[in-house]
Design an enzyme around this catalytic site. Structure first.
Site, mmCIF file in Angstrom:
data_model
loop_
_atom_site.group_PDB
_atom_site.id
_atom_site.type_symbol
_atom_site.label_atom_id
_atom_site.label_comp_id
_atom_site.label_asym_id
_atom_site.label_seq_id
_atom_site.Cartn_x
_atom_site.Cartn_y
_atom_site.Cartn_z
ATOM 1 N N ASN A 169 49.907 34.898 91.761
ATOM 2 C CA ASN A 169 50.638 34.171 92.801
ATOM 3 C C ASN A 169 49.927 34.103 94.155
ATOM 4 O O ASN A 169 50.212 33.221 94.958
ATOM 5 C CB ASN A 169 52.072 34.704 92.941
ATOM 6 C CG ASN A 169 52.129 36.139 93.350
ATOM 7 O OD1 ASN A 169 51.132 36.849 93.276
ATOM 8 N ND2 ASN A 169 53.291 36.586 93.785
ATOM 9 N N GLU A 264 50.614 47.765 93.340
ATOM 10 C CA GLU A 264 51.705 46.985 93.930
ATOM 11 C C GLU A 264 52.311 46.203 92.791
ATOM 12 O O GLU A 264 51.706 45.257 92.288
ATOM 13 C CB GLU A 264 51.165 46.043 95.012
ATOM 14 C CG GLU A 264 50.650 46.745 96.250
ATOM 15 C CD GLU A 264 51.698 47.528 97.010
ATOM 16 O OE1 GLU A 264 52.901 47.223 96.877
ATOM 17 O OE2 GLU A 264 51.320 48.461 97.734
ATOM 18 N N CYS A 298 56.563 38.635 94.847
ATOM 19 C CA CYS A 298 57.125 39.956 94.543
ATOM 20 C C CYS A 298 58.197 40.285 95.564
ATOM 21 O O CYS A 298 59.154 40.998 95.254
ATOM 22 C CB CYS A 298 56.040 41.007 94.531
ATOM 23 S SG CYS A 298 55.181 41.132 96.071
HETATM 24 N N1 LIG Z 1 54.187 44.230 94.603
HETATM 25 C C1 LIG Z 1 53.358 43.224 94.819
HETATM 26 O O1 LIG Z 1 52.629 43.188 95.806
HETATM 27 C C2 LIG Z 1 53.277 42.094 93.870
HETATM 28 C C3 LIG Z 1 53.767 42.167 92.589
HETATM 29 N N2 LIG Z 1 53.655 41.109 91.752
HETATM 30 C C4 LIG Z 1 54.225 41.205 90.414
HETATM 31 O O2 LIG Z 1 53.324 40.643 89.467
HETATM 32 C C5 LIG Z 1 54.018 39.980 88.439
HETATM 33 C C6 LIG Z 1 53.532 38.563 88.279
HETATM 34 O O3 LIG Z 1 52.149 38.471 88.368
HETATM 35 P P1 LIG Z 1 51.240 38.371 87.069
HETATM 36 O O4 LIG Z 1 49.900 37.876 87.497
HETATM 37 O O5 LIG Z 1 51.948 37.611 86.012
HETATM 38 O O6 LIG Z 1 51.163 39.912 86.655
HETATM 39 P P2 LIG Z 1 50.381 40.569 85.459
HETATM 40 O O7 LIG Z 1 50.664 42.031 85.552
HETATM 41 O O8 LIG Z 1 50.611 39.874 84.194
HETATM 42 O O9 LIG Z 1 48.832 40.310 85.801
HETATM 43 C C7 LIG Z 1 48.246 40.811 86.971
HETATM 44 C C8 LIG Z 1 46.765 40.931 86.757
HETATM 45 O O10 LIG Z 1 46.477 41.872 85.734
HETATM 46 C C9 LIG Z 1 45.588 41.316 84.783
HETATM 47 N N3 LIG Z 1 45.787 41.980 83.510
HETATM 48 C C10 LIG Z 1 46.535 41.601 82.448
HETATM 49 N N4 LIG Z 1 46.452 42.520 81.465
HETATM 50 C C11 LIG Z 1 45.644 43.497 81.901
HETATM 51 C C12 LIG Z 1 45.187 44.722 81.369
HETATM 52 N N5 LIG Z 1 45.537 45.144 80.167
HETATM 53 N N6 LIG Z 1 44.380 45.479 82.113
HETATM 54 C C13 LIG Z 1 44.009 45.090 83.354
HETATM 55 N N7 LIG Z 1 44.402 43.945 83.926
HETATM 56 C C14 LIG Z 1 45.220 43.155 83.207
HETATM 57 C C15 LIG Z 1 45.918 39.849 84.816
HETATM 58 O O11 LIG Z 1 44.877 39.094 84.260
HETATM 59 P P3 LIG Z 1 45.218 37.783 83.383
HETATM 60 O O12 LIG Z 1 45.772 36.793 84.338
HETATM 61 O O13 LIG Z 1 43.898 37.400 82.845
HETATM 62 O O14 LIG Z 1 46.181 38.184 82.334
HETATM 63 C C16 LIG Z 1 46.090 39.640 86.308
HETATM 64 O O15 LIG Z 1 44.839 39.561 86.945
HETATM 65 C C17 LIG Z 1 55.473 40.077 88.824
HETATM 66 O O16 LIG Z 1 56.074 41.158 88.181
HETATM 67 C C18 LIG Z 1 55.422 40.364 90.320
HETATM 68 O O17 LIG Z 1 56.541 40.971 90.853
HETATM 69 C C19 LIG Z 1 53.058 39.968 92.123
HETATM 70 C C20 LIG Z 1 52.557 39.845 93.373
HETATM 71 C C21 LIG Z 1 52.637 40.887 94.343
HETATM 72 O O1 LIG Z 2 52.662 38.789 95.833
HETATM 73 C C1 LIG Z 2 53.574 38.659 96.578
HETATM 74 O O2 LIG Z 2 54.597 38.172 96.220
HETATM 75 C C2 LIG Z 2 53.237 38.986 97.960
HETATM 76 O O3 LIG Z 2 52.703 40.250 98.058
HETATM 77 C C3 LIG Z 2 54.291 38.655 98.911
HETATM 78 O O4 LIG Z 2 53.685 38.271 100.050
HETATM 79 P P1 LIG Z 2 54.551 37.495 101.149
HETATM 80 O O5 LIG Z 2 55.797 38.284 101.296
HETATM 81 O O6 LIG Z 2 53.717 37.530 102.355
HETATM 82 O O7 LIG Z 2 54.793 36.142 100.591
#
Ligand SMILES: NC(=O)C1=CN([C@@H]2O[C@H](COP(=O)(O)OP(=O)(O)OC[C@H]3O[C@@H](n4cnc5c(N)ncnc54)[C@H](OP(=O)(O)O)[C@@H]3O)[C@@H](O)[C@H]2O)C=CC1
Ligand SMILES: O=C(O)[C@H](O)COP(=O)(O)O
Length: 496
Positions: A169, A264, A298
């Site tokens: 994202n 995170e 997130c």
């Molecule tokens: N707390 C925070 O700051 C944030 C949390 N999020 C959370 O992330 C989720 C959505 O994002 P999303 O990208 O779908 O999350 P994912 O956990 O699916 O993927 C995150 C990253 O991990 C990689 N990945 C996948 N499988 C593995 C593995 N086995 N080992 C190492 N890396 C791996 C992905 O690569 P690939 O794309 O190639 O699968 C991607 O780069 C939601 O739950 C959201 O809440 C999102 C943004 C911010």
């Molecule tokens: O990945 C997310 O969703 C971000 O860490 C949130 O960032 P923002 O609150 O600045 O949009």
């Protein structure tokens, strides 16, 4: 255009190259990974599927490059980061275009992400110069039983090779939020970008390349996380993992070795609304917090907990604002754009259907075309519905009517997540009491949850993460303390 102009060298035919040892390369695997445009649902780009052997080589060069980089003066590291920030901002247009095509981020938000990232890199350079330029001086006679015979000097030294894994994202911003602190602190980087978002990330990496960082210091390996993720996260060459994403982070935490982890993860940010709240302010924040980037943040508001006496009035105000949201293509800068993948859209639909079967009130008609889901407010959600607890990561928002503050706090704290939360009231004393009682990394008073500004501490508790981000905290996290103790033959007391 992506892969054009100064970015031409990152593209080979129709497949984007990966970056290792200061060069753009084709993988010897001969395989590529398709990136599907969420709007057209057709392949938009392709990236290399890097092999384990290539990961091994990258780790070796990152290790050697780091040894030299750690000896590079801090001001020179900062200078290069400032240069990279300027180049990134200069090339915001093609990077933003990739964000639009790969992750369907609305056009204006895509530009904002790149500009915000450049600012983050510059701020990080400045903050690094300040906090890494300082150490501590301790003397031994402050501890009982000691004379002043020992002078202790502490400084912050780099960890080594940092593995950075951002989510789809914010593939640029959440990558630089790991890269910049790592580099200013004297570490090297191996970046594994999310597959959806990889091309934007590769463009961003090229901006660092153009800035002239030493060979091998920054590397970017592409491929599906499910295929190369474990090999990367369990690699003995990695000295620290900074990960942002979903439950994958929990699995990584269990598998990673004895190295520092910055995690995170997901959230189910609650918005508690009291009777005395300014309902126009609340409604505006619910729209911004719940529906911006179609709820794929997130920190999105993921459940509204509103006092029954003001619930009808709030629902009407939110409904009026939802009706004004534009729905469509990210190129047209619509408010609501297609969610990242078909599987994500199916998951969101599953939550909506579960709520429907269990009797939630639909404030709008549920509508979906491909990955595009129209914004939906679900009233009268109850705790037995999945959407009361699970994170949709989409433009659907549950509202639960509560009869007491305690009920709201209880719902918030019963979640396995604890990222952020918010409370709306004009009574600051109540706001503080509720904020203190909410088991979350951050509580916002009278505003929707948000990570930014990027130098604020950002952390989740429970399943929402380990450690704290934000520029200063990330720099500190990516260093360790080294102490040197000077032992004197006899006590020495400094005279005035
Ligand atoms: N707390 C925070 O700051 C944030 C949390 N999020 C959370 O992330 C989720 C959505 O994002 P999303 O990208 O779908 O999350 P994912 O956990 O699916 O993927 C995150 C990253 O991990 C990689 N990945 C996948 N499988 C593995 C593995 N086995 N080992 C190492 N890396 C791996 C992905 O690569 P690939 O794309 O190639 O699968 C991607 O780069 C939601 O739950 C959201 O809440 C999102 C943004 C911010
Ligand atoms: O990945 C997310 O969703 C971000 O860490 C949130 O960032 P923002 O609150 O600045 O949009």
């Amino acid at each position: 255009m992506a892969g054009n102009g100064v970015f031409a060298e990152i593209l080979d035919g129709e497949v984007f190259k990966y970056y290792a040892d200061g060069e753009w390369k084709k993988s010897s695997s001969g395989k590529s990974v398709a990136i599907v445009n969420p709007t057209t649902r057709k392949t938009q780009y392709k990236v290399q599927a890097c092999s384990q052997e290539e990961v091994n080589k990258v780790m070796d060069s990152a290790k050697s490059a780091q040894k030299l980089w750690a000896k590079t003066p801090l001001w020179k590291r900062a200078e290069l980061l400032h240069k990279a920030a300027a180049i990134l901002k200069e090339h915001k247009a093609p990077i933003a275009e990739s964000l639009v095509k790969e992750i369907a981020k609305p056009a204006k938000d895509a530009v904002t992400e790149v500009v915000r990232s450049g600012d983050l890199v510059s701020y990080c350079a400045e903050e690094g110069v300040r906090i890494l330029g300082e150490g501590k001086f301790l003397v031994s006679d402050s501890f009982p039983g000691n004379e002043r015979t020992k002078y202790c000097l502490t400084s912050k030294i780099p960890l080594g090779v940092i593995l950075a894994i951002p989510p789809f994202n914010y593939p640029v911003n959440l990558a630089v939020s790991k890269i910049a602190p790592a580099l200013i602190a004297g570490n090297s980087i191996v970046l594994k970008p999310p597959t959806q978002g990889a091309v934007s990330a590769l463009h961003m990496v090229h901006c660092f390349h153009l800035a002239g960082f030493p060979k091998g210091l920054i590397n970017c390996v592409t491929g599906k996380g499910s295929e190369i993720g474990d090999f990367l996260t369990m690699h003995p060459g990695v000295n620290c993992i900074s990960f942002t994403g979903g439950d994958t982070g929990i699995a990584i935490s269990k598998k990673a070795g004895m190295i520092p982890l910055q995690m995170e993860l997901g959230g189910k940010d609650a918005c508690i609304v009291l009777e005395d709240a300014d309902l126009d302010l609340v409604a505006g924040n619910i729209i911004k917090g719940g529906f911006s980037y179609s709820g794929q943040r997130c920190t999105a508001v993921k459940v509204v907990l509103v006092m029954e006496s003001v619930a009808d009035a709030l629902v009407e105000k939110v409904k009026a604002k939802v009706a004004k949201l534009s729905v469509g293509a990210p190129e047209n800068d619509c408010d609501i754009t297609p969610v990242v993948s078909e599987s994500s859209a199916n998951f969101i639909e599953g939550l909506v259907m579960d709520a429907k079967e269990k009797g939630a009130t639909f404030c709008q008609e549920y509508k979906r075309e491909g990955n595009l889901i129209w914004p939906l407010l679900l009233d009268n959600v109850r705790p037995d519905m999945r959407i009361a607890w699970e994170e949709p990561f989409g433009p659907v928002l549950p509202l639960i009517r509560i009869n007491s503050i305690e009920e709201g706090i209880h719902h918030c704290n019963a979640s396995n997540f604890g990222l952020q939360g918010c409370v709306f009231t004009k009574d600051i004393n109540k706001a503080i009491m509720i904020g203190d009682a909410m088991e979350t990394g951050t509580v916002q008073i009278n505003s929707a949850p948000a990570r930014g500004p990027d130098h604020f501490p950002f952390q989740g508790i429970k399943d929402s993460g380990i450690g704290s981000q934000g520029i200063t905290n990330s720099i500190n996290m990516m260093t360790k303390i080294k102490t040197t103790v000077i032992n004197l033959p006899s006590p020495s007391y400094t005279m005035g």
